[in-house]
Design a protein around this motif. Structure first.
Motif, mmCIF file in Angstrom:
data_model
loop_
_atom_site.group_PDB
_atom_site.id
_atom_site.type_symbol
_atom_site.label_atom_id
_atom_site.label_comp_id
_atom_site.label_asym_id
_atom_site.label_seq_id
_atom_site.Cartn_x
_atom_site.Cartn_y
_atom_site.Cartn_z
ATOM 1 N N THR A 167 141.059 146.881 40.058
ATOM 2 C CA THR A 167 140.048 147.710 40.713
ATOM 3 C C THR A 167 139.304 148.529 39.667
ATOM 4 O O THR A 167 139.915 149.093 38.755
ATOM 5 C CB THR A 167 140.701 148.660 41.729
ATOM 6 N N GLY A 168 137.957 148.558 39.782
ATOM 7 C CA GLY A 168 137.192 149.306 38.792
ATOM 8 C C GLY A 168 135.775 149.587 39.228
ATOM 9 O O GLY A 168 135.345 149.215 40.317
ATOM 10 N N PHE A 169 135.048 150.268 38.304
ATOM 11 C CA PHE A 169 133.650 150.645 38.520
ATOM 12 C C PHE A 169 132.825 150.071 37.383
ATOM 13 O O PHE A 169 133.177 150.240 36.209
ATOM 14 C CB PHE A 169 133.496 152.170 38.548
ATOM 15 N N LEU A 170 131.716 149.420 37.716
ATOM 16 C CA LEU A 170 130.822 148.852 36.719
ATOM 17 C C LEU A 170 129.499 149.611 36.747
ATOM 18 O O LEU A 170 128.941 149.868 37.822
ATOM 19 C CB LEU A 170 130.584 147.373 37.006
ATOM 20 N N TYR A 171 128.976 149.950 35.557
ATOM 21 C CA TYR A 171 127.744 150.733 35.430
ATOM 22 C C TYR A 171 126.740 149.976 34.577
ATOM 23 O O TYR A 171 127.113 149.132 33.753
ATOM 24 C CB TYR A 171 128.026 152.093 34.788
ATOM 25 N N ASP A 172 125.441 150.286 34.755
ATOM 26 C CA ASP A 172 124.434 149.743 33.850
ATOM 27 C C ASP A 172 124.265 150.695 32.665
ATOM 28 O O ASP A 172 124.941 151.732 32.574
ATOM 29 C CB ASP A 172 123.110 149.501 34.580
ATOM 30 N N TYR A 173 123.371 150.353 31.732
ATOM 31 C CA TYR A 173 123.217 151.152 30.516
ATOM 32 C C TYR A 173 122.575 152.507 30.772
ATOM 33 O O TYR A 173 122.566 153.359 29.895
ATOM 34 C CB TYR A 173 122.410 150.376 29.484
ATOM 35 N N VAL B 105 126.727 150.068 39.462
ATOM 36 C CA VAL B 105 126.302 148.728 39.866
ATOM 37 C C VAL B 105 127.269 148.147 40.890
ATOM 38 O O VAL B 105 126.849 147.582 41.900
ATOM 39 C CB VAL B 105 126.206 147.790 38.647
ATOM 40 N N TYR B 106 128.552 148.320 40.626
ATOM 41 C CA TYR B 106 129.555 147.703 41.495
ATOM 42 C C TYR B 106 130.836 148.517 41.458
ATOM 43 O O TYR B 106 131.221 149.054 40.407
ATOM 44 C CB TYR B 106 129.838 146.276 41.028
ATOM 45 N N MET B 107 131.482 148.602 42.582
ATOM 46 C CA MET B 107 132.811 149.195 42.649
ATOM 47 C C MET B 107 133.670 148.335 43.574
ATOM 48 O O MET B 107 133.224 147.926 44.643
ATOM 49 C CB MET B 107 132.756 150.636 43.148
ATOM 50 N N GLY B 108 134.872 148.027 43.086
ATOM 51 C CA GLY B 108 135.740 147.180 43.888
ATOM 52 C C GLY B 108 136.690 146.391 43.027
ATOM 53 O O GLY B 108 137.098 146.828 41.936
ATOM 54 N N GLU B 109 137.013 145.217 43.492
ATOM 55 C CA GLU B 109 138.022 144.393 42.821
ATOM 56 C C GLU B 109 137.374 143.417 41.840
ATOM 57 O O GLU B 109 136.299 142.863 42.126
ATOM 58 C CB GLU B 109 138.837 143.632 43.864
ATOM 59 N N PHE B 110 138.073 143.227 40.698
ATOM 60 C CA PHE B 110 137.637 142.304 39.645
ATOM 61 C C PHE B 110 138.740 141.289 39.378
ATOM 62 O O PHE B 110 139.924 141.543 39.595
ATOM 63 C CB PHE B 110 137.350 143.046 38.337
ATOM 64 N N GLU C 111 131.757 146.733 46.586
ATOM 65 C CA GLU C 111 130.444 147.220 46.992
ATOM 66 C C GLU C 111 129.469 147.055 45.837
ATOM 67 O O GLU C 111 129.745 147.476 44.717
ATOM 68 C CB GLU C 111 130.512 148.689 47.412
ATOM 69 N N LEU C 112 128.314 146.452 46.143
ATOM 70 C CA LEU C 112 127.252 146.254 45.154
ATOM 71 C C LEU C 112 126.094 147.170 45.517
ATOM 72 O O LEU C 112 125.800 147.378 46.696
ATOM 73 C CB LEU C 112 126.808 144.790 45.170
ATOM 74 N N TYR C 113 125.404 147.716 44.483
ATOM 75 C CA TYR C 113 124.387 148.735 44.721
ATOM 76 C C TYR C 113 123.032 148.324 44.147
ATOM 77 O O TYR C 113 122.955 147.627 43.128
ATOM 78 C CB TYR C 113 124.818 150.070 44.104
ATOM 79 N N HIS C 114 121.958 148.797 44.821
ATOM 80 C CA HIS C 114 120.602 148.651 44.299
ATOM 81 C C HIS C 114 120.408 149.620 43.124
ATOM 82 O O HIS C 114 121.200 150.553 42.933
ATOM 83 C CB HIS C 114 119.566 148.953 45.378
ATOM 84 N N LYS C 115 119.343 149.433 42.367
ATOM 85 C CA LYS C 115 119.062 150.322 41.234
ATOM 86 C C LYS C 115 118.779 151.741 41.671
ATOM 87 O O LYS C 115 118.971 152.683 40.896
ATOM 88 C CB LYS C 115 117.890 149.778 40.419
ATOM 89 N N ASN C 116 118.286 151.895 42.928
ATOM 90 C CA ASN C 116 118.017 153.249 43.418
ATOM 91 C C ASN C 116 119.257 153.945 43.957
ATOM 92 O O ASN C 116 119.171 155.044 44.502
ATOM 93 C CB ASN C 116 116.925 153.210 44.491
ATOM 94 N N LYS D 207 128.320 145.139 50.937
ATOM 95 C CA LYS D 207 129.695 145.609 51.088
ATOM 96 C C LYS D 207 130.485 144.511 51.772
ATOM 97 O O LYS D 207 130.185 144.114 52.894
ATOM 98 C CB LYS D 207 129.732 146.889 51.927
ATOM 99 N N GLY D 208 131.499 144.028 51.055
ATOM 100 C CA GLY D 208 132.290 142.958 51.634
ATOM 101 C C GLY D 208 133.074 142.210 50.576
ATOM 102 O O GLY D 208 133.432 142.763 49.529
ATOM 103 N N GLN D 209 133.298 140.949 50.826
ATOM 104 C CA GLN D 209 134.137 140.137 49.963
ATOM 105 C C GLN D 209 133.297 139.355 48.955
ATOM 106 O O GLN D 209 132.181 138.917 49.251
ATOM 107 C CB GLN D 209 134.983 139.185 50.807
#
Length: 538
Positions: A147-153, A158-163, A173-178, A184-186
Motif C-alpha cells: 500500500t502506498g501513495f504516488l505523486y507527480d513531480y 496521482v494514486y493511492m492504494g495497492e501496488f 484511487e486515481l486522481y486528476h491533475k486538479n 476509485k476501484g480495482q
C-alpha cells in the motif's frame, strides 16, 4: 519423589541455558565463517573463537573462575559473555535490528535507483535526485509492492492504494491533475479491472460498474454530463453489448433490450420522449428488422409486425391511438407491401388484398371483375348507374371506381379509378406545371376544357366543387392512361386524377404471381434474427 523433581528442574535449566546461548553461538559461527581466510590472522581468529566457544561451554570449576567484588562472586565466563555481547551488538543491530525497526519506528528515504534500496523491505519514501518525493509506502526488494501513495513531480497526488511490482494492482484511487478523484476501484497492471467508479475532472460520475483491461466490461451504469443515467446494463470492450437500457440526457428512457457492439440487436423496445413506447420487437444492426410492434406518437398510428432496416417488412399490424387495428399484413423497406388487410377506425375490415408503396395497389385491380373487386374492397360504397358505365364511390379510400357493363357472358370489369386529393398513389404535386408533367409522364396526348362527363359531374358533387371551368390533360403511362383534372386553365392546381386502361387489354394476375413479384426481390430467410452471444465476438 524429590529426585524426580530435581531432575525435571535441572532439565528445564539446561534447556533454558541452551536456548539462551544458541543465538550467540550461531552469531559466533557466522562471524567465524566471514573471517575464515587463508592467512595467519584468519587462523588466529579461528583458533581464538574456538577457544572462546569451548571456554563458554564449560562450567566454572573453582574460585579461579570467579571475580570477587565486595561480598559477591562474579563468574569470569559471565563477564566475557557480556563483553562479547557488547562487541557484537552493533553488528546485530545493523544486520537484523535496524532493518526490522526501519519502517516501524521511522520511515527511511531512498533516492531512485539507490543500491541499498533493492535490499530493503518495509515502508519507505522514494525521492528523485532533486529530492522530490514521488512515492511513500510499502516496498519490497526495490519495488513498490503493498500500500502506498504516488505523486507527480509537482507534489500532486496521482494514486493511492495497492501496488504490485511498481504497478497499480488491487484496490486504489486515481486522481486528476486538479486533485479531483478520477477513478476509485480495482486495478490490475495499471488498468481498471474489476468493479470501479469513473469520475470527470469536475467531479461528476461518468461510469460505475465492471471494467476489464481499462474498458467498460460486464454490468455497469454510464452517466450523461447532466448526471442522469445514460445507459444501464451490459458492456463488452467499452460498448453496449447484451441487455441494457438507454436514456437521453434528461433521463428519459429511449431503448430497452439487447445490444451488439454498441447498436440495437435482437429483442428490444424503443420509446418516445414522453415515455410512450414507440417500438417493441426485433432489431438488426441498429434498425427494426423481423417481428415487432411499432407505435406512433399521439395516435398517428402504431405498428406490430416485422421490420427491415428500420422499416416495416413482413407480417405486421397497424393500430390507431386506441390500439385499434389499422393494418395487418406484409411490410417491405418500411412500407406496406404485399398482401395485407386494412381496417377502419371502427376496427372493421375495409380492404384485403394487394398493398404497395404504403397504400393499396390500385393499379393491380384494373381489369378485374366486379366480384373480385368486392372481395378486396370491403368498405361501404355508393353505386351510381350511368348510361354507358357505372361507378362505385368509396369514401374511406377517397376514390371512385368506374366499371364497364356486362357484355354477354363477360362480367363487369374495372376500367379506371379516379382519386381525390386526399388519395394520391402517384404522389403528383398539387401545383404542377405542364413542363413538369411532360417531364414525368411524356407528351400530353389529350386535353380539353369544361365539357364534363356524367362521371365528372358525379365526382364534383362528392368533393363539393363547382369550378367555373375544368381543364383536363391526359398522358400515356405505360399501358395506363393518366388523366389530371384542373380547377383552372392556368394549371395552378388539380382537383383529382384518374388512372385507367381498356379492360380488353388487361390480363388479370393471380394472387400467387403477385406475391412472387414482391418476394423474389428479398430472401426472407435472411431476416431470421438470432441474438449473438458475447462468446461469438471473436
Amino acid at each position: 519423589m524429590m529426585d524426580k523433581i530435581i531432575s525435571i528442574l535441572k532439565y528445564i535449566v539446561n534447556v533454558a541455558k541452551a536456548s539462551l546461548i544458541r543465538p550467540f553461538r550461531k552469531m559466533f559461527m557466522e562471524i567465524r565463517k566471514k573471517l575464515m581466510v587463508k592467512t595467519a590472522v584468519g587462523k588466529f581468529v579461528r583458533g581464538f573463537m574456538t577457544k572462546v566457544g569451548a571456554y563458554l561451554a564449560g562450567k566454572p570449576s573453582s574460585l579461579k573462575d570467579y571475580f570477587g567484588f565486595k561480598r559477591y562472586w562474579i563468574a569470569k565466563k559471565l563477564v566475557l559473555f557480556i563483553i562479547i555481547i557488547i562487541v557484537c551488538l552493533p553488528f546485530a543491530y545493523s544486520k537484523w535490528l535496524k532493518p526490522y525497526l526501519m519502517g516501524k519506528l521511522w520511515i527511511p528515504t531512498f533516492v531512485i535507483n539507490e543500491d541499498n534500496f533493492a535490499l530493503y523491505k518495509g515502508k519507505a519514501k522514494l525521492v528523485t535526485k532533486g529530492r522530490y518525493m514521488i512515492y511513500n509506502g510499502d516496498v519490497e526488494e526495490g519495488n513498490c509492492t503493498g500500500t502506498g501513495f504516488l505523486y507527480d513531480y509537482d507534489g500532486n497526488l496521482v494514486y493511492m492504494g495497492e501496488f504490485l511490482l511498481n504497478e497499480y494492482s488491487g484496490f486504489g484511487e486515481l486522481y486528476h491533475k486538479n486533485g479531483k478523484l478520477k477513478y476509485k476501484g480495482q486495478f490490475l497492471a495499471n488498468t481498471y479491472n474489476g468493479e470501479g467508479t469513473l469520475y470527470s475532472e469536475t467531479g461528476e460520475i461518468i461510469y460505475k460498474g465492471n471494467f476489464a483491461n481499462g474498458q467498460y466490461d460486464g454490468n455497469g451504469t454510464l452517466y450523461a454530463d447532466s448526471g442522469k443515467v445514460l445507459y444501464e446494463g451490459e458492456f463488452s470492450k467499452g460498448r453496449y453489448h447484451g441487455n441494457g437500457m438507454l436514456y437521453n440526457d434528461q433521463g428519459n428512457l429511449l431503448y430497452k433490450g439487447q445490444f451488439y457492439q454498441g447498436v440495437y440487436e435482437g429483442q428490444g423496445e424503443l420509446y418516445y420522449l414522453n415515455g410512450v413506447r414507440a417500438y417493441s420487437g426485433q432489431f438488426h444492426q441498429g434498425v427494426y428488422e423481423g417481428q415487432g410492434e411499432l407505435y406512433y406518437l399521439n395516435g398517428a398510428r402504431a405498428y406490430s409486425g416485422q421490420l427491415f432496416r428500420g422499416f416495416f417488412h413482413g407480417e405486421g399490424t397497424i393500430f390507431t391511438e386506441e390500439d385499434k387495428m389499422k393494418y395487418k399484413g406484409n411490410f417491405k423497406n418500411g412500407i406496406f407491401s404485399g398482401i395485407g388487410t386494412l381496417y377502419s377506425d371502427m376496427e372493421k375490415e375495409i380492404f384485403t388484398g394487394y398493398i404497395k408503396n404504403d397504400t393499396i395497389d390500385y393499379f393491380a385491380y384494373l381489369g378485374e371483375t366486379v366480384d373480385e373487386i368486392k372481395k378486396a374492397f370491403l368498405a361501404e360504397n355508393e353505386v351510381i348507374m350511368g348510361l354507358v358505365e357505372f361507378y362505385q364511390y368509396y369514401h374511406d379510400f377517397g376514390s371512385i371506381f368506374t366499371f364497364s357493363y356486362a357484355i354477354e357472358d363477360e362480367p363487369p370489369k374495372l376500367k379506371s379509378i379516379l382519386f381525390f386529393e386526399g388519395n394520391n398513389p402517384l404522389n403528383i404535386d398539387r401545383d404542377v406545371s405542364l413542363e413538369e408533367l411532360e417531364h414525368s409522364f411524356g407528351e400530353c396526348t389529350k386535353q380539353r376544357y369544361k365539357s364534363l362527363t356524367e362521371k365528372e359531374f358525379f365526382v364534383l358533387s362528392k368533393i363539393q366543387k363547382d369550378p367555373e371551368q375544368l381543364y383536363i390533360r391526359s398522358f400515356k403511362l405505360d399501358d395506363y392512361e393518366l388523366t389530371l383534372y384542373y380547377e383552372e386553365k392556368s394549371d395552378s392546381s388539380y382537383l383529382f386524377y384518374e388512372v385507367g386502361r381498356e379492360v380488353n387489354e388487361n390480363i388479370p394476375r393471380e394472387a400467387e404471381e403477385y406475391i412472387e413479384e414482391y418476394t423474389d426481390e428479398y430472401d426472407y430467410s435472411d431476416f431470421d434474427i438470432e441474438y449473438i452471444d458475447e462468446s461469438d465476438l471473436d
